[in-house]
Scaffold this motif. Structure first.
Motif, PDB file in Angstrom:
ATOM      1  N   SER A  21    -114.761  73.690 100.622  1.00 50.04           N
ATOM      2  CA  SER A  21    -113.674  74.644 100.834  1.00 50.04           C
ATOM      3  C   SER A  21    -113.627  75.084 102.297  1.00 50.04           C
ATOM      4  N   SER A  22    -114.792  75.290 102.852  1.00 51.00           N
ATOM      5  CA  SER A  22    -114.922  75.676 104.247  1.00 51.00           C
ATOM      6  C   SER A  22    -114.331  74.602 105.157  1.00 51.00           C
ATOM      7  N   HIS A  23    -114.697  73.392 104.829  1.00 50.16           N
ATOM      8  CA  HIS A  23    -114.184  72.216 105.523  1.00 50.16           C
ATOM      9  C   HIS A  23    -112.655  72.240 105.507  1.00 50.16           C
ATOM     10  N   GLU A  24    -112.107  72.484 104.334  1.00 49.69           N
ATOM     11  CA  GLU A  24    -110.644  72.526 104.177  1.00 49.69           C
ATOM     12  C   GLU A  24    -110.040  73.615 105.042  1.00 49.69           C
ATOM     13  N   PHE A  25    -110.740  74.719 105.127  1.00 50.94           N
ATOM     14  CA  PHE A  25    -110.210  75.822 105.917  1.00 50.94           C
ATOM     15  C   PHE A  25    -110.052  75.416 107.376  1.00 50.94           C
ATOM     16  N   HIS A  26    -111.075  74.767 107.881  1.00 51.67           N
ATOM     17  CA  HIS A  26    -110.993  74.327 109.273  1.00 51.67           C
ATOM     18  C   HIS A  26    -109.829  73.360 109.468  1.00 51.67           C
ATOM     19  N   LEU A  27    -109.676  72.466 108.522  1.00 53.21           N
ATOM     20  CA  LEU A  27    -108.556  71.529 108.620  1.00 53.21           C
ATOM     21  C   LEU A  27    -107.225  72.265 108.540  1.00 53.21           C
ATOM     22  N   ALA A  28    -107.175  73.266 107.688  1.00 53.03           N
ATOM     23  CA  ALA A  28    -105.920  74.006 107.521  1.00 53.03           C
ATOM     24  C   ALA A  28    -105.551  74.738 108.810  1.00 53.03           C
ATOM     25  N   VAL A  29    -106.564  75.228 109.505  1.00 54.52           N
ATOM     26  CA  VAL A  29    -106.290  75.866 110.797  1.00 54.52           C
ATOM     27  C   VAL A  29    -105.675  74.840 111.749  1.00 54.52           C
ATOM     28  N   ALA A  30    -106.262  73.654 111.764  1.00 55.42           N
ATOM     29  CA  ALA A  30    -105.724  72.614 112.643  1.00 55.42           C
ATOM     30  C   ALA A  30    -104.306  72.248 112.229  1.00 55.42           C
ATOM     31  N   LEU A  57    -104.053  66.780 117.481  1.00 59.54           N
ATOM     32  CA  LEU A  57    -105.272  67.562 117.309  1.00 59.54           C
ATOM     33  C   LEU A  57    -105.829  67.376 115.904  1.00 59.54           C
ATOM     34  N   LEU A  58    -104.935  67.395 114.934  1.00 61.23           N
ATOM     35  CA  LEU A  58    -105.383  67.279 113.551  1.00 61.23           C
ATOM     36  C   LEU A  58    -106.110  65.965 113.310  1.00 61.23           C
ATOM     37  N   VAL A  59    -105.504  64.889 113.775  1.00 62.05           N
ATOM     38  CA  VAL A  59    -106.116  63.579 113.563  1.00 62.05           C
ATOM     39  C   VAL A  59    -107.484  63.518 114.229  1.00 62.05           C
ATOM     40  N   GLN A  60    -107.581  64.056 115.418  1.00 65.22           N
ATOM     41  CA  GLN A  60    -108.865  63.999 116.110  1.00 65.22           C
ATOM     42  C   GLN A  60    -109.915  64.842 115.399  1.00 65.22           C
ATOM     43  N   LEU A  61    -109.489  65.974 114.893  1.00 61.45           N
ATOM     44  CA  LEU A  61    -110.449  66.804 114.178  1.00 61.45           C
ATOM     45  C   LEU A  61    -110.934  66.105 112.912  1.00 61.45           C
ATOM     46  N   ILE A  62    -109.990  65.498 112.200  1.00 66.58           N
ATOM     47  CA  ILE A  62    -110.381  64.765 110.992  1.00 66.58           C
ATOM     48  C   ILE A  62    -111.438  63.723 111.344  1.00 66.58           C
TER      49      ILE A  62
END
Lengths: 262, 262
Positions: free
Chosen positions: B169-178, B186-191
């Motif tokens: 869930s935490s992981h998802e949160f970080h992705l959701a911020v991105a 940015l999103l792709v790089q973070l993934i």
DNA sequence: AAGATATCAAAGATGATATCTTTCTCCTGC
DNA sequence: GCAGGAGAAAGATATCATCTTTGATATCTT
């Protein structure tokens, strides 16, 4: 699936490691993807390292008990993913590749293109990377890095009237800053983004702009040498913002020249 | 896209270097790499768009005047690069893929692994991305994004005692911020980076740490809703630094358990 | 009776195997 | 040094297996 030992090679080849780990195939029940998965997992598990000999098509086919075509399919995929390098001829075959940022850069370019990411988004991401790289460079750069940057500045100054050459040199300078950060993850990402964002031609580069770019680069190199991370970041931030403005404008013009919307 | 009608008469090999410089030739110009290059160039030139039907193996073989094996090799490569998706069965064949960030993430993971990039470097790059994403999220996030973040916070709160679920869930949160940054680059790089850095297990996640993480996430969501870019960046910076410290420690422990150096 | 649904069989496409020729490299023997 | 041999991928062809869509048929529902 069991890897068959199939001892067919003449001399002692200690590089022949069997991939014993039975890994859950991703969701693809094809034989070639199973081989790909096993090799990649063996890589992540450090059972395979760059330079290791993987075998020839025939070797792999025998080892995994499949036909040569399946081994070939697997090698095509592994090659496309940059995991192996394949050489033809006697003594050839597949070896685990060294890192190849270019392949990765192309992968990113493809993905960004497929996703329809705009130039503005790319440049913004690039700004994040480059600012951080500049900051780190001011912390981590060695004397060699400083010399490298100075060399590139001199190079650019000599080429200031040759637009393509100046553009390339400028490009190199940005990469050198990232290298001076001594963070290869940042470097790889910057290479990828530049591969998408950096134009082959540089239509809006007037002599006046070139002079300004060179001045900024000089200031940046100075800040890095002076070990001023905050200053380097701030300067890079402004610099990339300026580049972004020009790049986005170019992109809009190019777009409107071809079609109405963008 | 030009199909070459020349069926391979063994003696006649007319053009040996048809590729320009901006196209990167992978190896000696094999037939399959030529097909790959043509398709990719057509993609970049917007002649092909996601969803377009490329043809079946047989189609491609006939169109390019090669055997099915060559077409197959090309499709394997294109598939591995995430450019096409292949379906079997009637009505199947190769289609230009939609963007697939997972493939790309794996490509980055492979490259970073091959290059021997350390966990510290990866986390540092991740910090640059996430800080920028947080800043942008505070500027660009929509009401839906805000709701999404709040939903994930509630989700994490409910799972705070279940370490794997909380981690996800935490992981998802970080992705959701991105995602809330509305910058897909940015999103792709973070993934990609998370794919490398995020552990499947989370050994050092004690209940106390989990509570702290959740609190920080709540503050971050609040700052994003309040549209405080600088605050969001600062908080994310501290947060990722904390994560980095834990991650690097874990990596060191794991490494020293297996072998001495790392 | 019309329409919706379930089932089944044929067609089409990849998956996989076997065998062959060609071409490219390296290496060895002069 | 250079030519030739051997090894290995590149490429071609034929064939079978397996999976999926798709269309047709049959059955059920309204």
């Amino acid at each position: 699936m069991a890897a068959k030992p199939a001892r067919s090679s003449p001399a002692s080849r200690p590089e022949r490691k069997p991939f014993g780990r039975n890994v859950i195939a991703f969701r693809s029940p094809t034989l070639s993807t199973q081989i790909v998965t096993q090799v990649r997992d063996a890589l992540f598990a450090k059972e395979l390292r760059p330079g290791d000999f993987l075998g020839t098509e025939k070797d792999l086919a025998e080892r995994f008990g499949v036909s040569r075509i399946v081994a070939r399919d697997a090698l095509r995929t592994l090659e496309a993913q940059g995991i192996v390098e394949i050489k033809v001829g006697s003594g050839g075959g597949a070896r685990i590749a060294k890192g190849n940022a270019r392949l990765f850069a192309e992968a990113l370019a493809v993905q960004l293109d497929l996703a329809g990411v705009t130039a503005a988004e790319i440049m913004d991401a690039q700004r994040a990377i480059e600012c951080h790289a500049a900051e780190l460079a001011a912390i981590n750069a060695t004397a060699e890095d400083h010399a490298r940057l100075r060399g590139l500045l001199a190079d650019a100054e000599a080429k200031i009237d040759d637009v393509p050459a100046f553009t390339r040199s400028s490009h190199e300078f940005h990469l050198a800053v990232a290298e001076a950060s001594h963070n290869r993850a940042l470097l790889v990402q910057l290479i990828s983004l530049q591969h998408v964002s950096w134009p082959s031609q540089n239509p809006t580069l007037t002599p006046r702009v070139a002079r300004h770019v060179l001045d900024v680069h000089k200031q940046l190199a100075a800040l890095i040498e002076m070990r001023d991370p905050a200053g380097a970041r701030r300067l890079m931030d402004d610099h990339v913002k300026m580049i972004t403005a020009r790049r986005v404008a170019e992109h809009r013009d190019k777009g409107s020249a071809k079609r109405d919307c963008c």
